[in-house]
Design a protein around this motif. Sequence first.
Motif, PDB file in Angstrom:
ATOM      1  N   ASP A  28       0.822  -1.214   0.000  1.00 30.41           N
ATOM      2  CA  ASP A  28       0.000   0.000   0.000  1.00 30.41           C
ATOM      3  C   ASP A  28       0.855   1.264   0.000  1.00 30.41           C
ATOM      4  OD1 ASP A  28      -2.167  -1.567  -0.048  1.00 30.41           O
ATOM      5  OD2 ASP A  28      -3.088  -0.858   1.796  1.00 30.41           O
ATOM      6  N   LYS A  52      -6.923  -3.906  -4.659  1.00 31.24           N
ATOM      7  CA  LYS A  52      -7.075  -2.872  -3.616  1.00 31.24           C
ATOM      8  C   LYS A  52      -8.299  -3.170  -2.757  1.00 31.24           C
ATOM      9  CE  LYS A  52      -4.653   0.744  -6.153  1.00 31.24           C
ATOM     10  NZ  LYS A  52      -4.794   1.744  -7.218  1.00 31.24           N
ATOM     11  N   GLN A 103      -8.207  -4.124   1.159  1.00 34.57           N
ATOM     12  CA  GLN A 103      -9.003  -3.310   2.096  1.00 34.57           C
ATOM     13  C   GLN A 103      -9.832  -4.217   3.011  1.00 34.57           C
ATOM     14  OE1 GLN A 103     -11.334  -0.113   0.198  1.00 34.57           O
ATOM     15  NE2 GLN A 103     -13.011  -0.570   1.577  1.00 34.57           N
TER      16      GLN A 103
END
Length: 704
Positions: A73, A283, A287
């Motif tokens: 990230d 992503k 998450q």
Amino acid sequence: MMSTFTTTINDDNIAIISMDVVGEKMNTLRAEFGDEMTSVLDELEANSSLKGVVVISGKPDNFIAGADITMLDSCKSRDDVLAISTMGQRMFDRIENMKVPVVAAINGPCLGGGLELAMACHARVCTNDAKTVLGLPEVQLGLLPGSGGTQRLPALVGIAKALDMMLTGKQLRAKDAKKVGLVSDVVPPVILLDVALKLAAQPIRKTKPTLDKVNALLQATSAGRNVMFSQAEKSVLAKTKGHYPAPLKIIDCVRKGLNDSRQAGLAIEASHFADLVMTDESKALRQLFFATTEMKKETGSDAQPEKVNKAMILGGGLMGGGIANVTAIKANIPTRIKDISHEGISQALKYSFDLLDKKFKRRFITRSELQSKMNNITGTVDYRGVKDVDIVVEAVFEDLELKHQMVKDVETHCGEHTIFASNTSSLPIAMIAQHAARPENVIGLHYFSPVDKMPLVEVIAHEKTSAQTIATTVAFAKKQGKTPIVVKDGAGFYVNRILALYVNEAANVLLEGDSIESLDKALVEFGFPVGPVTLLDEVGIDVGSKISPILEAELGDRFKAPTAFNALLNDDRKGKKNRKGFYRYDKKARGKKLVDESVYKVLGVSPTKQTSSQEIAQRCVIQMLNEATRCLEEGIIENVRDGDIGAIFGIGFPPFLAGPFSYIDKLGVSTVVSLLEGYQTQHGERFAPSSLLIEMNENNKTFY
């Protein structure tokens, strides 16, 4: 600064490299360890008297649990990711190219980058500890093994097994890892280091994968390999509907390495890895990973949970049997099932026995382990042997009077501290607690079916539920292997409330003349595991019909189910449970999914309309998104994270979209509002946008 790697050299000139990430419970690989690892390898390569190397963990219960995901990230660009992958590949190539034997001594989880490191060693030995598992689970984060794993795993276990492991992310226990040739030996933890040292003193041996005749023949030629790759691609597309790019990229890496060269395979692996890290899908999945990790640390209230030493389940039906299973078998808490009949108890016991027997037949557990686990469940038709239970989970019919009686019985026969948790799917908990002598002990604990598979549970506190009760219930759910979200009391709570409008809208589309097949296909293509009509058959048409009036009474007309559905119940169509619903369950339908065409006549419709898949999915999903924002606005859910997790884990909202709130952000609030307003004009007030969405649209806000 303390070092992550400690090297000691014994009297036999064998180096022992111990990895212990300072201040962390689990070892994870990080980019910043690169320099440290380089200097360790420089030192070893310069030692001319070195005879071998053993790589071991300094932690008592894990080898290396993978790479540190936060590192990805913090990457600003694709090039940053490419640099991390290339560095990992070079580092592990150095290990593989060492002139002396390098042995990985594995105890506990050896996953992702941890297994990639172990596979770069010349041999691997692991312990028979129950916590020892080996796997490459990167696909579950929308990624692929980026440090040589796509090249080394097929070389060790063959193409078929390697693809199976990488495309599913499945983890192998020690004996299975030995069976496929991933490790050379399985030993008790106390002798792990001794065995690894002996192995490191022997010459390096090249090993070939153990393959059956068919796989050996297919793998031997490029034509045979291409058959395997093409079958794998077909299977992947059938399962993912093309929503997840990682599996196809994994196949491509393996194909490149085997058909061209190891170097070409590594180059494409690093390139694909960098591409995947930058995708929306990865992503979203990362998450989700961080959100669930964060939730594991939360207790749901300010209080400290009390230990649950014994539990009771009221009702031996499908839900009761499932709850007893995760309590007694997964959480290892002695569990008493109370039912009005011996038949109900037998049914609940059979639920757990069948699941354990499956494990026994697949040799995951021994016969004595099966028996010992079954001893954790007992049954009673009255309230004997329950005075000392700490929690009671009620799983009886959705009937308020019956639930009031259950509360009264538990308060009479159990202790003053006993928590009464109701598995109601729609009745407000305050109504269940309204005649309770100890309302502070009453809480909702809403499981999803099938209980042993569905990861979510909703913990519902009413106004008088104590902080202690909340904390203890949340801890109890976690012990059962569940992800609990704490939601505010109210009809349908969160998950069933957003699900009801989604299913109702599907029913409206069906009654307008679209076919059952096209409806289910549209939502499966969108990314749901099953379509809404299949879901109705699975859950039970009768169950849906009981929930709708409760939601309509509490929340208004938008929850009104189409009246034509009453005709289904009049025709005794309950779904899968009585083998009569929207789909056929007779002999002709065995193994196939066939619509029961006679259902159209019952509903009084003719399936002649052909709405596009996109519009069908949009109409159903937009209702779910809109209702999720109302739940947030009313405080039913505490935050958008809980709302996203609840929808993904509770009803299979597509994980690659990261949940309803993330999906609204992706579409744009203004797009969602204009879609709702368009449908409102076309189909009526049930599509009116929530006031929260209108306010966010006016102020140009997002959820995340």
